[in-house]
Structures are given as structure tokens and as C-alpha cells.
Motif scaffolding. Structure first.
Motif, PDB file in Angstrom:
ATOM      1  N   TYR A 183       0.842  -1.206   0.000  1.00  0.00           N
ATOM      2  CA  TYR A 183       0.000   0.000   0.000  1.00  0.00           C
ATOM      3  C   TYR A 183       0.872   1.249   0.000  1.00  0.00           C
ATOM      4  O   TYR A 183       0.598   2.224  -0.686  1.00  0.00           O
ATOM      5  CB  TYR A 183      -0.925   0.017   1.227  1.00  0.00           C
ATOM      6  CG  TYR A 183      -2.136  -0.854   1.056  1.00  0.00           C
ATOM      7  CD1 TYR A 183      -2.023  -2.236   1.160  1.00  0.00           C
ATOM      8  CD2 TYR A 183      -3.384  -0.320   0.768  1.00  0.00           C
ATOM      9  CE1 TYR A 183      -3.117  -3.053   0.994  1.00  0.00           C
ATOM     10  CE2 TYR A 183      -4.493  -1.130   0.599  1.00  0.00           C
ATOM     11  CZ  TYR A 183      -4.355  -2.492   0.714  1.00  0.00           C
ATOM     12  OH  TYR A 183      -5.443  -3.293   0.532  1.00  0.00           O
ATOM     13  N   CYS A 188       2.313   1.901  -3.379  1.00  0.00           N
ATOM     14  CA  CYS A 188       1.362   2.072  -4.486  1.00  0.00           C
ATOM     15  C   CYS A 188       0.979   3.550  -4.652  1.00  0.00           C
ATOM     16  O   CYS A 188       0.319   4.127  -3.783  1.00  0.00           O
ATOM     17  CB  CYS A 188       0.108   1.242  -4.210  1.00  0.00           C
ATOM     18  SG  CYS A 188      -1.209   1.535  -5.401  1.00  0.00           S
ATOM     19  N   VAL A 244      -1.239   4.786  -6.545  1.00  0.00           N
ATOM     20  CA  VAL A 244      -2.698   4.913  -6.657  1.00  0.00           C
ATOM     21  C   VAL A 244      -3.306   5.031  -5.263  1.00  0.00           C
ATOM     22  O   VAL A 244      -4.150   5.905  -5.010  1.00  0.00           O
ATOM     23  CB  VAL A 244      -3.301   3.703  -7.406  1.00  0.00           C
ATOM     24  CG1 VAL A 244      -4.818   3.810  -7.450  1.00  0.00           C
ATOM     25  CG2 VAL A 244      -2.720   3.603  -8.799  1.00  0.00           C
ATOM     26  N   TYR A 245      -2.854   4.181  -4.331  1.00  0.00           N
ATOM     27  CA  TYR A 245      -3.404   4.218  -2.980  1.00  0.00           C
ATOM     28  C   TYR A 245      -3.015   5.511  -2.260  1.00  0.00           C
ATOM     29  O   TYR A 245      -3.825   6.108  -1.557  1.00  0.00           O
ATOM     30  CB  TYR A 245      -2.926   3.011  -2.167  1.00  0.00           C
ATOM     31  CG  TYR A 245      -3.388   3.078  -0.738  1.00  0.00           C
ATOM     32  CD1 TYR A 245      -4.725   2.873  -0.421  1.00  0.00           C
ATOM     33  CD2 TYR A 245      -2.519   3.408   0.289  1.00  0.00           C
ATOM     34  CE1 TYR A 245      -5.182   2.983   0.879  1.00  0.00           C
ATOM     35  CE2 TYR A 245      -2.960   3.522   1.593  1.00  0.00           C
ATOM     36  CZ  TYR A 245      -4.292   3.306   1.888  1.00  0.00           C
ATOM     37  OH  TYR A 245      -4.744   3.420   3.172  1.00  0.00           O
ATOM     38  N   PHE A 296      -8.974   3.548  -2.703  1.00  0.00           N
ATOM     39  CA  PHE A 296      -8.590   2.391  -3.511  1.00  0.00           C
ATOM     40  C   PHE A 296      -8.488   1.149  -2.616  1.00  0.00           C
ATOM     41  O   PHE A 296      -7.846   1.183  -1.574  1.00  0.00           O
ATOM     42  CB  PHE A 296      -7.247   2.688  -4.191  1.00  0.00           C
ATOM     43  CG  PHE A 296      -6.677   1.558  -4.992  1.00  0.00           C
ATOM     44  CD1 PHE A 296      -7.471   0.849  -5.889  1.00  0.00           C
ATOM     45  CD2 PHE A 296      -5.345   1.209  -4.863  1.00  0.00           C
ATOM     46  CE1 PHE A 296      -6.935  -0.198  -6.635  1.00  0.00           C
ATOM     47  CE2 PHE A 296      -4.797   0.174  -5.615  1.00  0.00           C
ATOM     48  CZ  PHE A 296      -5.601  -0.536  -6.497  1.00  0.00           C
ATOM     49  N   PRO A 348      -3.598  -3.322  -3.007  1.00  0.00           N
ATOM     50  CA  PRO A 348      -2.987  -4.576  -3.471  1.00  0.00           C
ATOM     51  C   PRO A 348      -3.225  -5.778  -2.557  1.00  0.00           C
ATOM     52  O   PRO A 348      -3.655  -6.844  -3.028  1.00  0.00           O
ATOM     53  CB  PRO A 348      -1.492  -4.243  -3.535  1.00  0.00           C
ATOM     54  CG  PRO A 348      -1.398  -2.759  -3.474  1.00  0.00           C
ATOM     55  CD  PRO A 348      -2.614  -2.267  -2.772  1.00  0.00           C
ATOM     56  N   CYS A 386      -6.532   0.182 -10.407  1.00  0.00           N
ATOM     57  CA  CYS A 386      -5.100  -0.119 -10.540  1.00  0.00           C
ATOM     58  C   CYS A 386      -4.599   0.271 -11.923  1.00  0.00           C
ATOM     59  O   CYS A 386      -5.167  -0.140 -12.931  1.00  0.00           O
ATOM     60  CB  CYS A 386      -4.856  -1.604 -10.293  1.00  0.00           C
ATOM     61  SG  CYS A 386      -3.179  -2.130 -10.690  1.00  0.00           S
ATOM     62  N   THR A 387      -3.527   1.066 -11.951  1.00  0.00           N
ATOM     63  CA  THR A 387      -2.945   1.452 -13.240  1.00  0.00           C
ATOM     64  C   THR A 387      -1.698   0.623 -13.561  1.00  0.00           C
ATOM     65  O   THR A 387      -0.961   0.948 -14.482  1.00  0.00           O
ATOM     66  CB  THR A 387      -2.572   2.945 -13.245  1.00  0.00           C
ATOM     67  OG1 THR A 387      -1.727   3.207 -12.125  1.00  0.00           O
ATOM     68  CG2 THR A 387      -3.798   3.820 -13.168  1.00  0.00           C
ATOM     69  N   CYS A 447       3.854  -2.587  -5.987  1.00  0.00           N
ATOM     70  CA  CYS A 447       3.406  -3.490  -4.928  1.00  0.00           C
ATOM     71  C   CYS A 447       4.177  -4.801  -4.971  1.00  0.00           C
ATOM     72  O   CYS A 447       4.639  -5.313  -3.945  1.00  0.00           O
ATOM     73  CB  CYS A 447       1.905  -3.739  -5.023  1.00  0.00           C
ATOM     74  SG  CYS A 447       1.345  -4.252  -6.664  1.00  0.00           S
ATOM     75  N   ALA A 465       0.260  -7.395  -8.079  1.00  0.00           N
ATOM     76  CA  ALA A 465      -0.029  -6.819  -9.410  1.00  0.00           C
ATOM     77  C   ALA A 465      -0.602  -7.884 -10.325  1.00  0.00           C
ATOM     78  O   ALA A 465      -1.551  -7.629 -11.085  1.00  0.00           O
ATOM     79  CB  ALA A 465       1.244  -6.221 -10.005  1.00  0.00           C
ATOM     80  N   ILE A 519      -4.246  -8.618  -9.382  1.00  0.00           N
ATOM     81  CA  ILE A 519      -5.192  -7.579  -9.834  1.00  0.00           C
ATOM     82  C   ILE A 519      -5.444  -7.697 -11.334  1.00  0.00           C
ATOM     83  O   ILE A 519      -6.594  -7.658 -11.790  1.00  0.00           O
ATOM     84  CB  ILE A 519      -4.649  -6.181  -9.470  1.00  0.00           C
ATOM     85  CG1 ILE A 519      -4.537  -6.037  -7.948  1.00  0.00           C
ATOM     86  CG2 ILE A 519      -5.557  -5.092 -10.028  1.00  0.00           C
ATOM     87  CD1 ILE A 519      -3.814  -4.784  -7.488  1.00  0.00           C
TER      88      ILE A 519
END
Lengths: 248, 127
Positions: free
Chosen positions: A163, A166, A168-169, A175, A178, A210-211, A216, A227, A230
């Protein structure tokens, strides 16, 4: 022997983030010199500070062997388990210790993980059985191949390094993240599980958020591949959306 | 929780690590992929309307060549990274044996090369 004695007399600077609610508006760094022992992890350095230099320092730790996942911190900018990160990795130092990024800081190096625990619960990370009454008396045997399908995801120790790594998080705390998704996949792929986590995982703030930065997986100390979990579920969710009879 | 410190948003997160910087570079290549598609559509339109001379003149301008060289490099990087990441989403099992990632990547790259050679053959062959 001579080398050990020489190393023991040397010290390394540890710059530790301190945040005392009510006293500090934001974290400040405090420097401590600790013995540079060849077998000391960063956690040993923190324990030395706590025991010998400053008893007010707060941080989490337990097993000291990379199993409990409680001593995750940011070490020189990287999320690491401090029990598995050795002082000698950082040469002459200094070593900068901060709380895990992306989480509210309760005190010093202790972060608030309530948000993560709520997310984890929402994925129902346990074996879900239907149509059975307790107590269960049947064995649910698995083949090695069935075990292999989910085993790597079961290695997750909830240390939250993924986390913290990440982006994104860190940018969007809503979000799902992971570890929660990897653990949901751990049960999705378990032949004994009968649960359906589609409604939780097939969300903008879940797998579709998730991009695929991949940080992670890179930082995971247990070599879990969140990853991959996901991306695999994205494929599953897409197929289920197109083929409604498709499951998992 | 009262009193907890919430760090401000880090707007330069992508510059903090080499991996994140490369990720952003990979994402930015999508812009050039989009440009390549636009350029291809312009080419198809020129063929359809019989204006290949004008299209050729536009495509031959130095700034257009520079953009397309950059777009070629970006689309190659995009393609290689995309094909290399494919095994993350597609776990293939054959009778219980998991096909290793390098085999899936090798298959992807081989298919890419074969398709590219085929397309090049049909476009570049003498009339």
C-alpha cells in the motif's frame, strides 16, 4: 574477530521521524547514533534507541523474523520490513526512518491501519462455504495443483508495504489496494471456496483503479505478486461482464 | 481518529523512484500510440479520396518526420512493455503445468514480428 570489534565501535546515524500529537504540527526528524553492528537490523537500531537513548519513541514490532508484518516502515524512502533490513546496507549512513506512506500517522512511526482492515474484511478473506451446517465434519482434500493455484497469494503477511509503495493508494485512499485484492484472489482461486467477491472487486476503486505501476510486487518481502492478482481479476471481471455465466 | 497527522498529497510521486518514472514514461507513450492511429487514419483517408500526393508532401516535412520518428520509438517501447506484462494477466496452465512467463512473452513477441513482416511484405512489395 578484529573486524567485529571494529564494527562494534563504529556508529551509524539514524534520523527518525517523530510526531507527537498535541506537540508537533507535523513530523520532525530526530537524529540518534546507534552502534553499527554487522548483525543488527534497522529494528535493532530502533530498539537500541528505545531502550538506551529515548524511551518515548513509538513504533510497532513483534516477531523480528519477517512473519508478523508489523514493523513495516519507510527506510530511506523505500517501504521495508525493518526486521529484515540491515544497518550495514546503508554504508556510513545516515538512515532515515519514516512511517509508511499513505497512512495517517498516529504517533512517531505508528500508522492508523483501520481503513485497511475495513477494506480487507469487505473482501471476505476466508473460506466461504454454502449449504453446510456447523460443525463441519468433512475433509476438503486438495491436489498439489489446486494448492499451487493460490499458494503464493497466501504468503501475504499484511505488512502494508504494498500500500505504501502504491501511488494509486497514496493518491486515492479509497482504492481497495494490493493486499486486499491479492487475498481476495487467494480465496477466489481456492478450490474449497464457494464465495463470490465480484461485487467488491469489480469496482472503480477496486481492480479497475489499478494502473499497473507494479511497485506493490517489487516491494513485497514475501514475494507475493499483487499486481498479477489484480490484472488476473481484471480479465476475470471483464469476461464475467461479457459472459454472465462465466465464474471466477 | 483525532490528532492523527495526514501527510499532504505528493504531487511529484512519479519523480521519487526510477520505477515510477519509467511507469509514467510508459503511460505517456499512449499519446504517441494515439497519434500513430490518427496518422494511419489520415493515410487511409488520403487513399480513399485520392489525395496521396498531398499526404505524401505533409508526411515528408521535417517536423512531421521528427514527430513520427519519436512516435515510432514510443510505440515500440509501448508494445514491448505491454507484451512483456501480458503474462501477469494471463496465467496459462497446461494439464496443471503453468506455462512460464518467458514463453508467453516469447510467443507474443514472435507473433508481433511475424505480423509486422507480413504487413511490411504486402505494403512494400513491388506492384
Amino acid at each position: 574477530m578484529t573486524e567485529t570489534k571494529e564494527t562494534a565501535t563504529r556508529t551509524i546515524r539514524m534520523e527518525v521521524a517523530r510526531y507527537r500529537p498535541g506537540e508537533d504540527d507535523e513530523p520532525v526528524f530526530q537524529g540518534y547514533d546507534v552502534p553499527l553492528m554487522p548483525d543488527w537490523a534497522v529494528l535493532d537500531g530502533l530498539n537500541h534507541i528505545k531502550d538506551q537513548l529515548d524511551g518515548s519513541l513509538s513504533y510497532r514490532w513483534s516477531c523480528r523474523m519477517g512473519v508478523c508484518g508489523s514493523c513495516g516502515m519507510t527506510v530511506n524512502g523505500e517501504p521495508r520490513l525493518t526486521c529484515g533490513t540491515f544497518l550495514t546496507e546503508y554504508g556510513e549512513g545516515p538512515i532515515r526512518i519514516e512511517p509508511l506512506k499513505g497512512f495517517p500517522v498516529i504517533r512517531d512511526l505508528v500508522v492508523d491501519i483501520d481503513g485497511f482492515l475495513a477494506k480487507l474484511s469487505s473482501t471476505r478473506p476466508w473460506l466461504v462455504r454454502e449449504g453446510e451446517e456447523l460443525p463441519l465434519t468433512t475433509e476438503y482434500a486438495q491436489t498439489p495443483e489446486q494448492l499451487d493455484a493460490y499458494k503464493q497469494y497466501s504468503m501475504c503477511i499484511n505488512c502494508l508495504l504494498c500500500y505504501s509503495a502504491c501511488p494509486v493508494y497514496v493518491l486515492d485512499p479509497d482504492f481497495l489496494g494490493p493486499a486486499a485484492i491479492a487475498l481476495a484472489q487467494r480465496y477466489n482461486l481456492d478450490s474449497r471456496d464457494m464465495g463470490d467477491r465480484f461485487d467488491v472487486l469489480n469496482q472503480e476503486d477496486a481492480v479497475w483503479g489499478c494502473t499497473f505501476v507494479g511497485e506493490c510486487t517489487r516491494v513485497c518481502p514475501k514475494h507475493v505478486d499483487p499486481a498479477e492478482a489484480i490484472q488476473r481479476y481484471k480479465l476475470t471481471a471483464a469476461l464475467r461482464s461479457v459472459l454472465p455465466w462465466s465464474r471466477r | 481518529m483525532t490528532g492523527a497527522y495526514r501527510p499532504p498529497r505528493d504531487n511529484l510521486w512519479f519523480a521519487r523512484t526510477r520505477h515510477c518514472a519509467f511507469f509514467v514514461l510508459r503511460e505517456l507513450t499512449s499519446v504517441f500510440v494515439a497519434w500513430t492511429i490518427v496518422f494511419l487514419l489520415m493515410f487511409v483517408d488520403a487513399v480513399r479520396t485520392g489525395s496521396l500526393q498531398e499526404f505524401g508532401a505533409l508526411a515528408g516535412r521535417p517536423w512531421m518526420i521528427a514527430i513520427n520518428v519519436l512516435a515510432l520509438a514510443a510505440t515500440v517501447l509501448h508494445t514491448i512493455t505491454f507484451l512483456n506484462l501480458a503474462p501477469k494477466a494471463t496465467v496459462v496452465r497446461l494439464d496443471g503445468w503453468r506455462v512460464p512467463a518467458w514463453m508467453i512473452q516469447g510467443g507474443n513477441h514472435s507473433a508481433w514480428v511475424v505480423l509486422s513482416v507480413l504487413i511490411a511484405y504486402f505494403i512494400l512489395r513491388s506492384p
